[in-house]
Scaffold this motif. Structure first.
Motif, PDB file in Angstrom:
ATOM      1  N   LEU A   1       0.815  -1.211   0.000  1.00  0.00           N
ATOM      2  CA  LEU A   1       0.000   0.000   0.000  1.00  0.00           C
ATOM      3  C   LEU A   1       0.851   1.265   0.000  1.00  0.00           C
ATOM      4  O   LEU A   1       0.674   2.148  -0.842  1.00  0.00           O
ATOM      5  N   TYR A   2       1.773   1.369   0.937  1.00  0.00           N
ATOM      6  CA  TYR A   2       2.591   2.581   1.071  1.00  0.00           C
ATOM      7  C   TYR A   2       4.031   2.381   0.607  1.00  0.00           C
ATOM      8  O   TYR A   2       4.774   3.351   0.433  1.00  0.00           O
ATOM      9  N   CYS A   3       4.421   1.114   0.435  1.00  0.00           N
ATOM     10  CA  CYS A   3       5.747   0.773  -0.070  1.00  0.00           C
ATOM     11  C   CYS A   3       5.667  -0.673  -0.548  1.00  0.00           C
ATOM     12  O   CYS A   3       4.696  -1.372  -0.233  1.00  0.00           O
ATOM     13  N   PRO A   4       6.637  -1.145  -1.317  1.00  0.00           N
ATOM     14  CA  PRO A   4       6.626  -2.564  -1.679  1.00  0.00           C
ATOM     15  C   PRO A   4       6.729  -3.419  -0.408  1.00  0.00           C
ATOM     16  O   PRO A   4       7.644  -3.267   0.384  1.00  0.00           O
ATOM     17  N   GLY A   5       5.763  -4.295  -0.208  1.00  0.00           N
ATOM     18  CA  GLY A   5       5.677  -5.022   1.050  1.00  0.00           C
ATOM     19  C   GLY A   5       5.029  -4.148   2.106  1.00  0.00           C
ATOM     20  O   GLY A   5       4.175  -3.306   1.795  1.00  0.00           O
ATOM     21  N   CYS A   6       5.425  -4.287   3.358  1.00  0.00           N
ATOM     22  CA  CYS A   6       4.962  -3.400   4.443  1.00  0.00           C
ATOM     23  C   CYS A   6       5.744  -3.715   5.707  1.00  0.00           C
ATOM     24  O   CYS A   6       6.418  -4.753   5.794  1.00  0.00           O
ATOM     25  N   ASN A   7       5.665  -2.838   6.678  1.00  0.00           N
ATOM     26  CA  ASN A   7       6.322  -3.091   7.967  1.00  0.00           C
ATOM     27  C   ASN A   7       5.361  -2.968   9.148  1.00  0.00           C
ATOM     28  O   ASN A   7       5.766  -3.123  10.299  1.00  0.00           O
ATOM     29  N   GLU A   8       4.099  -2.699   8.871  1.00  0.00           N
ATOM     30  CA  GLU A   8       3.141  -2.454   9.950  1.00  0.00           C
ATOM     31  C   GLU A   8       2.940  -3.667  10.865  1.00  0.00           C
ATOM     32  O   GLU A   8       2.707  -3.506  12.074  1.00  0.00           O
ATOM     33  N   HIS A   9       3.017  -4.878  10.309  1.00  0.00           N
ATOM     34  CA  HIS A   9       2.859  -6.066  11.149  1.00  0.00           C
ATOM     35  C   HIS A   9       4.032  -6.211  12.128  1.00  0.00           C
ATOM     36  O   HIS A   9       3.851  -6.645  13.263  1.00  0.00           O
ATOM     37  N   LEU A  10       5.228  -5.804  11.706  1.00  0.00           N
ATOM     38  CA  LEU A  10       6.381  -5.803  12.608  1.00  0.00           C
ATOM     39  C   LEU A  10       6.230  -4.716  13.676  1.00  0.00           C
ATOM     40  O   LEU A  10       6.569  -4.933  14.847  1.00  0.00           O
ATOM     41  N   ILE A  11       5.714  -3.562  13.274  1.00  0.00           N
ATOM     42  CA  ILE A  11       5.533  -2.462  14.229  1.00  0.00           C
ATOM     43  C   ILE A  11       4.642  -2.898  15.387  1.00  0.00           C
ATOM     44  O   ILE A  11       4.977  -2.680  16.560  1.00  0.00           O
ATOM     45  N   ILE A  12       3.500  -3.524  15.092  1.00  0.00           N
ATOM     46  CA  ILE A  12       2.615  -3.912  16.195  1.00  0.00           C
ATOM     47  C   ILE A  12       3.203  -5.054  17.016  1.00  0.00           C
ATOM     48  O   ILE A  12       2.972  -5.144  18.217  1.00  0.00           O
ATOM     49  N   HIS A  13       3.977  -5.908  16.361  1.00  0.00           N
ATOM     50  CA  HIS A  13       4.652  -6.984  17.080  1.00  0.00           C
ATOM     51  C   HIS A  13       5.597  -6.402  18.135  1.00  0.00           C
ATOM     52  O   HIS A  13       5.638  -6.863  19.284  1.00  0.00           O
ATOM     53  N   LYS A  14       6.353  -5.375  17.754  1.00  0.00           N
ATOM     54  CA  LYS A  14       7.289  -4.722  18.675  1.00  0.00           C
ATOM     55  C   LYS A  14       6.563  -3.833  19.681  1.00  0.00           C
ATOM     56  O   LYS A  14       6.982  -3.694  20.836  1.00  0.00           O
TER      57      LYS A  14
END
Length: 212
Positions: free
Chosen positions: A27-40
């Motif tokens: 959505l905002y970049c190829p892939g995403c990092n939001e799932h890692l953010i909530i994990h941390k």
């Protein structure tokens, strides 16, 4: 279908991360990092568990919202506590059905009841103006670079909450991830193709738009 909003519990963690990954993928970049953010986030000192919610349809989790502590620091060093929500996730097939609105509205109501001062966020203004958010220029709150951005918004949770508050906004450092950390974490999930999409350039442009 029957919807229900409730607090997230540990048994939900993996499912919520999967839903978040699906919601933000490419959505905002190829892939995403939001799932890692909530994990941390769940183990971070800025995490606010009493404002961590999931939304279910027929007892299946289809979305979530998370909150962290943020702050405005004045020129004289005075710190004003605020809170921030995000990521807000809804599975793609259930988007534009009012579920995200229900999550946000419910969480704002609870935040008011808990006595928080104000919510400060980053995002598309047209998504959030309907809740009462305004650009932080209204309150003389900049980002740390001293600039006002259209996508940085504030919502006082009671009348006068941001009166006499000004300075620079600092979000939690939990939103910072590195590529190596993300690559390792993402291997715990099914493989998905990373793509370049129009929405990514639109987001990049929007995030840099100054409020002048």
């Amino acid at each position: 279908m029957n919807s229900n909003i409730r607090r997230e519990i540990p048994a939900d963690y993996k499912k919520v991360e999967e839903v978040t990954r699906e919601a933000f993928w490419n959505l905002y970049c190829p892939g995403c990092n939001e799932h890692l953010i909530i994990h941390k986030m769940r183990n971070h000192s800025d995490f606010i568990p009493e404002l961590s919610f999931v939304i279910e349809l027929d007892e299946e989790i289809v979305g979530s919202i998370f909150y962290t502590h943020s702050k405005v620091i004045a020129e004289d060093g005075t710190e004003y506590p605020t809170i921030t929500f995000g990521p807000v996730s809804i599975l793609p097939q259930y988007q534009r059905k009012g579920l995200g609105r229900a999550l946000i509205s419910y969480s704002i109501k609870v935040a008011k009841e808990l006595g928080y001062k104000a919510i400060l966020i980053g995002g598309y203004p047209y998504h959030y103006h309907t809740y009462g958010f305004k650009g932080t220029k209204t309150y003389n709150i900049t980002m740390p670079d001293g600039q006002f951005y259209k996508g940085i918004m504030a919502l006082p949770l009671y009348e006068g909450a941001l009166d006499n508050v000004s300075g620079s906004l600092f979000f939690s450092d939990v939103f910072e991830t590195d590529a190596e950390e993300l690559e390792v974490f993402d291997k715990k999930f099914p493989s998905k193709e990373k793509k370049v999409k129009k929405s990514q350039k639109e987001f990049e442009a929007a995030s840099m738009e100054l409020d002048e």
